[in-house]
Design an enzyme around this catalytic site. Structure first.
Site, mmCIF file in Angstrom:
data_model
loop_
_atom_site.group_PDB
_atom_site.id
_atom_site.type_symbol
_atom_site.label_atom_id
_atom_site.label_comp_id
_atom_site.label_asym_id
_atom_site.label_seq_id
_atom_site.Cartn_x
_atom_site.Cartn_y
_atom_site.Cartn_z
ATOM 1 N N ARG A 8 0.848 -1.201 0.000
ATOM 2 C CA ARG A 8 0.000 0.000 0.000
ATOM 3 C C ARG A 8 0.878 1.243 0.000
ATOM 4 N NH1 ARG A 8 -2.957 -4.011 2.685
ATOM 5 N NH2 ARG A 8 -4.661 -4.656 1.315
ATOM 6 N N ASP A 68 0.330 -7.247 -3.010
ATOM 7 C CA ASP A 68 -1.082 -6.996 -2.735
ATOM 8 C C ASP A 68 -1.707 -6.329 -3.958
ATOM 9 O OD1 ASP A 68 -3.606 -6.536 -1.269
ATOM 10 O OD2 ASP A 68 -2.371 -6.968 0.486
ATOM 11 N N HIS A 84 -6.122 -10.749 -3.009
ATOM 12 C CA HIS A 84 -5.158 -9.637 -2.948
ATOM 13 C C HIS A 84 -4.111 -9.779 -4.062
ATOM 14 C CE1 HIS A 84 -6.797 -7.635 0.519
ATOM 15 N NE2 HIS A 84 -6.816 -8.754 1.207
ATOM 16 N N GLU A 87 -9.223 -12.898 2.748
ATOM 17 C CA GLU A 87 -10.092 -11.988 1.999
ATOM 18 C C GLU A 87 -10.096 -12.264 0.487
ATOM 19 O OE1 GLU A 87 -10.057 -8.107 4.847
ATOM 20 O OE2 GLU A 87 -8.378 -8.233 3.463
ATOM 21 N N THR A 100 -0.519 -0.486 5.690
ATOM 22 C CA THR A 100 -0.078 0.898 5.468
ATOM 23 C C THR A 100 -0.952 1.710 4.524
ATOM 24 O OG1 THR A 100 1.441 0.117 3.759
ATOM 25 C CG2 THR A 100 2.310 0.307 5.991
ATOM 26 N N GLU A 101 -2.221 1.332 4.369
ATOM 27 C CA GLU A 101 -3.102 2.140 3.522
ATOM 28 C C GLU A 101 -3.028 3.616 3.895
ATOM 29 O OE1 GLU A 101 -3.979 -0.694 5.019
ATOM 30 O OE2 GLU A 101 -5.508 -1.788 3.907
#
Ligand code: ACM
Ligand code: ZN
Length: 765
Positions: A165, A194, A267, A330, A472-473
């Site tokens: 991210r 990702d 992802h 996810e 770390t978005e």
């Protein structure tokens, strides 16, 4: 550690503070993580130009670390000689050490270089902080005489870092690893791939570098701010294989194992952007520009498996770690449900559904890695559809995955969001930097017990340890990253290293306050919430009071009730403040004349339900239980900008019923409340509320109120009670039915899952 020794240690520290001759000695007993046993004396060993060092060849790395630390931090050069000795002691466990400092010598004993390295980290914390940055200018270093026996509680002591991210420099990654090593953490989980960027060079697949490593632009602000806005700037990069090797070697010299994570099957949008044939639809997609979960996942076909095997071939050459993390979290199954190949594969393999297809996928990759002598770790979703035979589970969605895995004989690593997500807010202050959400203060990290209580002693052996995760978005810079990680990582080090009976939060805080100087010397940008104030409205005997607390000892809290800034002339807080009307409390921590922290401010809205009896048919979810159900009638509303504070209560997928009973019937004109509306975080306001009011004449009024769906972060509800004209009616109790929003619709984050309901205060006037 025995209490007696702990007391001795405090007294000694105090004595040193008072004499003030050698200020650097104060830090000598302030070790983090706290060792198993310490026996201190009040004399000193002196390191100077004449001091010699010898070591067993098997303890060379740690001995060189110490020599280097002293020689680069001071003017002193160590000679050959026996004053400092590194000795092998085969009776000690691999990571354990004994450290004996006497007036004449220092003896470090361990069975491995790693064990003696931890002795060196302890010794380092007994030396002046000036050695950390070369500011030490004396010609003698005094070290307090002590005997320390120490070993870790858990074998896996980790920190994670997401570099997809946002990406961080090689220099910074080394600084991060240095901090892990100082705190006796031994694993760096490097989240390299990702949706928003592929960050490791894979020579066989050049488009991973050309395409997958870059996104065209990045979301600005929070995901739940609508409409989404972008910065228009290309962002990305990757670590070359040379850089990766350099980092792995650097970590190895500090006894930190680097575990790479290559995410699959979800992802994976960045990789699919580079090679669309890896997806089910073979349609071009772009490297993701915003956060969340994406439906584009690897298709379980021959091309994908060949690709991933090619990637892993290079990965295992770069990383000697026993474990390779394959992600597994996810992964929406939408594409697989609509893919002919996937459905045929499910039939052919006799799989029950798409979850079992994921299990088939993961098991296949596990076999491949096992054939190369490696083991896999996966996020807890890998339990769904059956766990791959040798997999280790990283439990993040609470602890139930860990319990299930351990009970079936699989190793687990604990990283529950509730205690280990360092991307969550750490303070309720409104001026905290933007974060993903949640609330994880230092004390909660410190209080974490990695062993779930459902496990027997035998089963708990499968718990290898715990790890702090840093997504770390919302963390674009290195300074910001340090702010999120420190001091929570220090608390975590004590969770995984120290024996539970030695842990004590107040003692930790006093050591942390001292440790700030070392972090300053290391130029680490830690968050300091030690001088903040925590407030609580409490009820006692039907009366309301406000209580103020701060963490560190020996300081004053000064406060005002008229909205003015607290100053040295304000009232000193001595006992709980009676609250009889709406008030604004402002307070700050002072050390003599000096103000230390920020102003704490709390508005109390003294409405008719404050202190009333409140009951509920379901308890809030344990991750969002805030100050409890009474918090709904404590006169305090939640934050306007986020839902993680203790005033917002969260309920997951449940209809709830709340009753407020007045001791004496009251006239009621309005009922107001608020619902949080964070669709990106699966939080939805209800569509309608049902009320039942019981009046003092025994009659009952039923009513309802609809809420319009919108994109505001907070949805207000105001209900005006229209009394029959001319009647003086009083209300005895109010009953609410708050139905859950229901299933999250297609096209939204979390589609198909149940929505959350968040409510903060029920204001009655
Ligand atoms: C995760 O936080 N998605 C493992
Ligand atoms: Zn498919």
């Amino acid at each position: 550690m025995h209490i007696k020794k702990l007391v001795g240690l405090f007294i000694l520290s105090l004595a040193l503070v008072n004499c003030k001759e050698e200020p650097f000695q104060i830090t000598q007993t302030q070790i983090i993580p706290i060792p198993n046993s310490i026996e201190l004396s009040d004399s000193f060993f002196t390191i100077d130009e004449t001091t010699g060092i010898t070591y067993d060849d098997n303890l060379k790395v740690s001995a060189q670390f110490l020599k280097n630390f002293i020689e680069t931090g001071s003017q002193i050069t160590l000679k050959k000689g026996n004053a400092i000795q590194f000795l092998i002691d085969e009776t000690l466990e691999p990571e354990a050490y004994n450290l004996e400092v006497s007036k004449n010598e220092i003896k470090i004993k361990a069975s491995t270089d790693q064990g003696s390295f931890y002795a060196v980290q302890t010794l380092r914390q007994m030396m002046p902080v000036g050695l950390e940055n070369g500011a030490f200018s004396e010609n003698e270093i005094l070290i307090q005489v002590v005997v320390i026996n120490d070993k870790p509680q858990f074998s896996y002591r980790g920190m994670h870092l997401d570099v997809s991210r946002h990406m961080f420099s090689e220099e910074f990654i080394k600084k991060y690893i240095d901090a892990l090593a100082m705190l006796k953490l031994n694993t760096f989980h490097w989240h390299l791939t990702d949706d928003q960027g592929w960050r490791i060079e894979i020579k066989k697949y050049p488009k991973l570098q050309e395409v997958a490593a870059y996104r065209d632009e990045t979301l600005v602000g929070h995901y739940s701010d609508q409409p989404h806005q972008f910065d228009g700037k290309r962002y990305g990069g990757y670590y070359t294989q040379e850089e990766v090797k350099d980092i792995v070697q650097y970590a190895k010299e500090r006894f930190v194992t680097v575990i790479p994570e290559i995410e699959m099957p979800g992802h994976a949008q960045a990789a699919i952007a580079a090679y669309p044939e890896l997806g089910c639809s073979n349609q071009p997609v772009e490297v993701a520009k915003k956060w969340g979960v994406f439906e584009e996942i690897y298709c379980p076909n021959q091309k994908t498996f060949a690709f991933l095997e090619g990637v892993l071939d290079e990965v295992v050459e770069l990383f000697p770690s026993e474990f390779i993390h394959i992600g597994g979290d996810e992964a929406p199954k939408t594409r697989w449900k609509n893919c002919e190949h996937c459905q045929a594969l499910i039939k052919r393999e006799g799989l029950k559904d798409e979850h079992h297809l994921q299990s088939y996928f993961i098991t296949k990759m596990e076999k491949y890695l096992n054939s190369k002598g490696r083991q896999i770790i996966g996020w807890d979703e890998i339990l769904e559809g059956g766990l791959a035979p040798n997999a280790t589970v990283m439990s993040w969605r609470g602890t139930s995955g860990a319990v299930e895995a351990a009970k079936s004989g699989h190793n687990v690593i604990m990283t529950p969001t509730s205690h280990c997500y360092f991307d969550y807010y750490q303070s309720e202050n409104d001026d905290e930097p933007l974060a993903i959400g949640g609330y994880l203060p230092l004390e909660k990290v410190y209080g974490f017990n990695p062993i779930p209580e459902e496990l027997s002693t035998e089963e708990s052996k499968y718990v290898l340890g715990a790890q702090g995760n840093v997504w770390t978005e919302y963390i674009p810079t290195e300074r910001h990253l340090e702010y999120m990680v420190f001091p929570r990582m220090l608390a975590l080090s004590e969770v995984v290293w120290s024996q539970p009976e030695n842990k004590n939060y107040e003692d930790f805080v006093s050591r942390l306050e001292n440790f700030h100087q070392r972090l300053d010397a290391l130029e680490i940008n830690y968050a300091n919430h030690l001088y903040e104030i925590e407030g609580d409205l409490i009820s006692d005997d039907g009366k309301s009071y406000y209580e103020l607390k701060t963490l560190t000892e020996g300081k004053n809290i000064l406060y005002t009730l008229d909205g003015s800034e607290p100053s040295v002339n304000s009232k000193v807080y001595e006992s709980k403040i009676p609250i009889i009307e709406s008030s604004i409390i402002k307070a700050a921590v002072f050390n003599e004349e000096k103000r230390l922290g920020k102003t704490f401010s709390q508005t109390i809205n003294y409405h008719k339900a404050v202190g009333a009896k409140i009951t509920i048919d379901k308890q809030p979810h344990q991750a969002y239980s805030g100050s409890g159900i009474e918090g709904l009638v404590n006169g305090i509303s939640g934050s306007d900008s986020r839902y993680g504070d203790k005033e917002w209560l969260g309920f997951w997928g449940e209809d709830i019923e709340i009753t407020i009973d007045f001791e004496k019937a009251k006239k009621v004109d309005t009922i107001r409340t608020r619902f949080y509306n964070g669709k990106g975080q699966w939080i939805y306001a209800p569509k309608q509320l049902d009320f039942k009011l019981i009046l003092d004449d025994g009659s009952i009024v039923y009513d309802e109120k609809s809420l319009n769906e919108n994109n505001n972060k907070i949805v207000d509800l105001e209900y005006i009670f229209n009394y029959p004209k001319g009647l003086d009616i009083k209300v005895k109790s109010i009953h609410f039915k708050i139905p859950n929003y229901g299933t999250i619709p297609e096209g939204k984050q979390g589609a198909g899952n149940k929505a959350w309901t968040f409510i903060d205060e029920i204001i009655i006037n």
